[in-house]
Design an enzyme around this catalytic site. Structure first.
Site, mmCIF file in Angstrom:
data_model
loop_
_atom_site.group_PDB
_atom_site.id
_atom_site.type_symbol
_atom_site.label_atom_id
_atom_site.label_comp_id
_atom_site.label_asym_id
_atom_site.label_seq_id
_atom_site.Cartn_x
_atom_site.Cartn_y
_atom_site.Cartn_z
ATOM 1 N N LYS A 13 3.381 -3.424 -1.734
ATOM 2 C CA LYS A 13 4.228 -3.628 -0.536
ATOM 3 C C LYS A 13 3.550 -4.573 0.462
ATOM 4 O O LYS A 13 4.166 -5.503 0.963
ATOM 5 C CB LYS A 13 4.524 -2.280 0.163
ATOM 6 C CG LYS A 13 5.226 -1.261 -0.711
ATOM 7 C CD LYS A 13 5.563 0.008 0.047
ATOM 8 C CE LYS A 13 4.370 0.845 0.473
ATOM 9 N NZ LYS A 13 3.544 1.386 -0.638
ATOM 10 N N ARG A 87 9.836 6.740 5.478
ATOM 11 C CA ARG A 87 9.183 7.380 4.350
ATOM 12 C C ARG A 87 9.731 8.785 4.113
ATOM 13 O O ARG A 87 9.320 9.459 3.168
ATOM 14 C CB ARG A 87 7.715 7.497 4.694
ATOM 15 C CG ARG A 87 6.759 7.057 3.625
ATOM 16 C CD ARG A 87 5.395 7.178 4.261
ATOM 17 N NE ARG A 87 4.326 6.916 3.369
ATOM 18 C CZ ARG A 87 3.643 5.771 3.332
ATOM 19 N NH1 ARG A 87 3.970 4.767 4.101
ATOM 20 N NH2 ARG A 87 2.629 5.639 2.515
ATOM 21 N N ARG A 126 -8.584 -2.168 -5.220
ATOM 22 C CA ARG A 126 -8.177 -2.865 -3.984
ATOM 23 C C ARG A 126 -9.358 -3.011 -3.016
ATOM 24 O O ARG A 126 -10.161 -2.095 -2.852
ATOM 25 C CB ARG A 126 -7.063 -2.100 -3.278
ATOM 26 C CG ARG A 126 -6.796 -2.715 -1.886
ATOM 27 C CD ARG A 126 -5.537 -2.234 -1.252
ATOM 28 N NE ARG A 126 -5.476 -0.810 -1.075
ATOM 29 C CZ ARG A 126 -4.378 -0.157 -0.699
ATOM 30 N NH1 ARG A 126 -3.265 -0.820 -0.504
ATOM 31 N NH2 ARG A 126 -4.398 1.153 -0.556
ATOM 32 N N ARG A 159 -10.471 1.071 1.270
ATOM 33 C CA ARG A 159 -9.805 2.014 2.175
ATOM 34 C C ARG A 159 -10.267 3.436 1.886
ATOM 35 O O ARG A 159 -10.471 3.799 0.741
ATOM 36 C CB ARG A 159 -8.282 1.910 2.007
ATOM 37 C CG ARG A 159 -7.619 1.266 3.210
ATOM 38 C CD ARG A 159 -6.192 0.919 2.960
ATOM 39 N NE ARG A 159 -5.327 2.065 2.662
ATOM 40 C CZ ARG A 159 -4.031 1.970 2.488
ATOM 41 N NH1 ARG A 159 -3.428 0.792 2.588
ATOM 42 N NH2 ARG A 159 -3.301 3.025 2.215
HETATM 43 P P1 AP5 Z 1 -0.942 -3.396 -1.795
HETATM 44 O O1 AP5 Z 1 -0.096 -4.573 -1.474
HETATM 45 O O2 AP5 Z 1 -2.081 -3.076 -0.893
HETATM 46 O O3 AP5 Z 1 -0.023 -2.086 -2.046
HETATM 47 P P2 AP5 Z 1 0.801 -1.201 -1.037
HETATM 48 O O4 AP5 Z 1 2.089 -0.888 -1.719
HETATM 49 O O5 AP5 Z 1 0.846 -1.843 0.298
HETATM 50 O O6 AP5 Z 1 -0.122 0.102 -1.060
HETATM 51 P P3 AP5 Z 1 -0.563 1.053 0.121
HETATM 52 O O7 AP5 Z 1 -1.713 1.842 -0.428
HETATM 53 O O8 AP5 Z 1 -0.816 0.287 1.373
HETATM 54 O O9 AP5 Z 1 0.675 1.947 0.275
HETATM 55 P P4 AP5 Z 1 0.765 3.343 0.911
HETATM 56 O O10 AP5 Z 1 2.234 3.471 1.067
HETATM 57 O O11 AP5 Z 1 0.065 4.403 0.168
HETATM 58 O O12 AP5 Z 1 -0.119 3.209 2.239
HETATM 59 P P5 AP5 Z 1 0.246 2.946 3.750
HETATM 60 O O13 AP5 Z 1 -0.810 2.071 4.305
HETATM 61 O O14 AP5 Z 1 1.663 2.586 3.930
HETATM 62 O O15 AP5 Z 1 -1.491 -3.614 -3.294
HETATM 63 C C1 AP5 Z 1 -2.338 -2.676 -3.901
HETATM 64 C C2 AP5 Z 1 -3.349 -3.399 -4.800
HETATM 65 O O16 AP5 Z 1 -2.677 -3.999 -5.913
HETATM 66 C C3 AP5 Z 1 -4.099 -4.541 -4.096
HETATM 67 O O17 AP5 Z 1 -5.420 -4.547 -4.539
HETATM 68 C C4 AP5 Z 1 -3.356 -5.805 -4.574
HETATM 69 O O18 AP5 Z 1 -4.227 -6.927 -4.589
HETATM 70 C C5 AP5 Z 1 -2.905 -5.402 -5.970
HETATM 71 N N1 AP5 Z 1 -1.628 -5.985 -6.390
HETATM 72 C C6 AP5 Z 1 -0.497 -6.066 -5.638
HETATM 73 N N2 AP5 Z 1 0.507 -6.613 -6.350
HETATM 74 C C7 AP5 Z 1 -0.010 -6.870 -7.596
HETATM 75 C C8 AP5 Z 1 0.543 -7.422 -8.800
HETATM 76 N N3 AP5 Z 1 1.811 -7.815 -8.880
HETATM 77 N N4 AP5 Z 1 -0.260 -7.517 -9.890
HETATM 78 C C9 AP5 Z 1 -1.549 -7.101 -9.806
HETATM 79 N N5 AP5 Z 1 -2.134 -6.575 -8.714
HETATM 80 C C10 AP5 Z 1 -1.361 -6.453 -7.621
HETATM 81 O O19 AP5 Z 1 0.072 4.441 4.362
HETATM 82 C C11 AP5 Z 1 -1.195 5.036 4.424
HETATM 83 C C12 AP5 Z 1 -1.099 6.412 5.057
HETATM 84 O O20 AP5 Z 1 -0.593 6.322 6.412
HETATM 85 C C13 AP5 Z 1 -0.142 7.407 4.364
HETATM 86 O O21 AP5 Z 1 -0.757 8.054 3.280
HETATM 87 C C14 AP5 Z 1 0.184 8.369 5.527
HETATM 88 O O22 AP5 Z 1 -0.884 9.252 5.762
HETATM 89 C C15 AP5 Z 1 0.279 7.413 6.710
HETATM 90 N N6 AP5 Z 1 1.656 6.896 6.894
HETATM 91 C C16 AP5 Z 1 2.034 5.576 6.774
HETATM 92 N N7 AP5 Z 1 3.341 5.438 6.997
HETATM 93 C C17 AP5 Z 1 3.821 6.684 7.270
HETATM 94 C C18 AP5 Z 1 5.120 7.186 7.562
HETATM 95 N N8 AP5 Z 1 6.172 6.357 7.614
HETATM 96 N N9 AP5 Z 1 5.258 8.522 7.747
HETATM 97 C C19 AP5 Z 1 4.185 9.366 7.695
HETATM 98 N N10 AP5 Z 1 2.934 8.953 7.422
HETATM 99 C C20 AP5 Z 1 2.743 7.614 7.201
HETATM 100 MG MG MG Z 2 0.092 -1.308 2.207
#
Ligand code: AP5
Ligand code: MG
Length: 213
Positions: A13, A87, A126, A159
């Protein structure tokens, strides 16, 4: 252009959002990036750090307040990319009401798809820039110089929630709390499925075709 980038942890994402904002010059609103910054810098949010570190979700009312405030900033006038929000059904219902109040619509919900095995591999490798949040992968999308951000020269770190046991909990939380939103947005005919088992440039070309379209 108003987009929601949807999908499980580690599906890409943030990576796709980073490419889209460069092309379309709209803000990237990542709830995760905002929350990670707040739990470190804002006393009122430090109590949520352990939830993030353990892979759980913050309470809806806290996240809704953060996003509501962010969406009121002037840079959101001409569009935005929402990454990681909504979410839960309660968050999606808030967004619906907020949009209706403003008389605007979401154009597309991009549902990024990958298997749990692929997700675990992506998250394990990552690395993220401590300074500008740019995203890399040790094998798939490596920086030019190991440990250093190509964009700003910042230090690349892992992370805290990218540990194997926490990754598993985040995937469980996604299936339980977030996956039900797929039907919510399918009913609104906004959902577009995107297969991410492809090189990132190919995914990006496909996504650009969808959002132009
Ligand atoms: P990346 O682009 O970083 O993936 P992502 O989908 O952004 O993954 P996240 O871990 O950021 O998602 P998440 O939803 O768990 O975390 P968030 O920060 O939102 O890519 C991942 C890896 O793959 C990278 O190394 C990249 O280089 C590689 N890659 C990408 N595309 C590729 C491809 N096509 N081929 C090969 N490699 C590839 O949330 C974190 C925390 O915050 C949650 O757990 C929760 O505690 C809190 N939180 C956030 N939002 C909310 C909400 N709305 N409500 C409640 N709690 C929340
Ligand atoms: Mg992300």
């Amino acid at each position: 252009m108003r987009l929601i980038i949807f999908g499980p942890p580690g599906v890409g994402k943030g990576t796709i959002s980073g490419m889209l904002i460069k092309k379309y010059k709209i803000p990237h609103i990542s709830s995760g990036n905002i929350i990670r910054e707040l739990v470190h810098k804002d006393k009122a949010f430090s109590k949520f750090k352990s939830i993030v570190d353990k892979g759980g979700l913050l309470p809806d009312d806290a996240v809704i307040k953060i996003i509501e405030k962010r969406l009121m900033k002037p840079d959101c006038k001409n569009g935005y990319i929402l990454d990681g929000f909504p979410r839960t059904i309660a968050q999606a219902e808030f967004l619906d009401k907020d949009l209706a109040k403003k008389g605007i619509n979401i154009d597309h919900v991009l549902d990024l798809l990958a298997s749990d095995e692929v997700i675990i591999e992506r998250l394990s490798g990552r690395r993220m820039c401590k300074n500008c949040d740019a995203i890399y992968h040790l094998q798939n999308i490596p920086p030019k110089k190991a440990g250093v951000c190509d964009k700003c020269g910042g230090e690349l770190i892992q992370r805290e929630d990218d540990q194997p046991d926490v990754i598993k909990k985040r995937i469980i939380a996604y299936h339980k709390e977030t996956q039900p939103l797929i039907d919510f947005y399918k009913q609104k005919e906004l959902l577009v499925e995107i297969d991410t088992n492809k090189p990132i440039d190919e995914i990006f070309r496909y996504v650009c075709g969808v959002v132009k379209g």
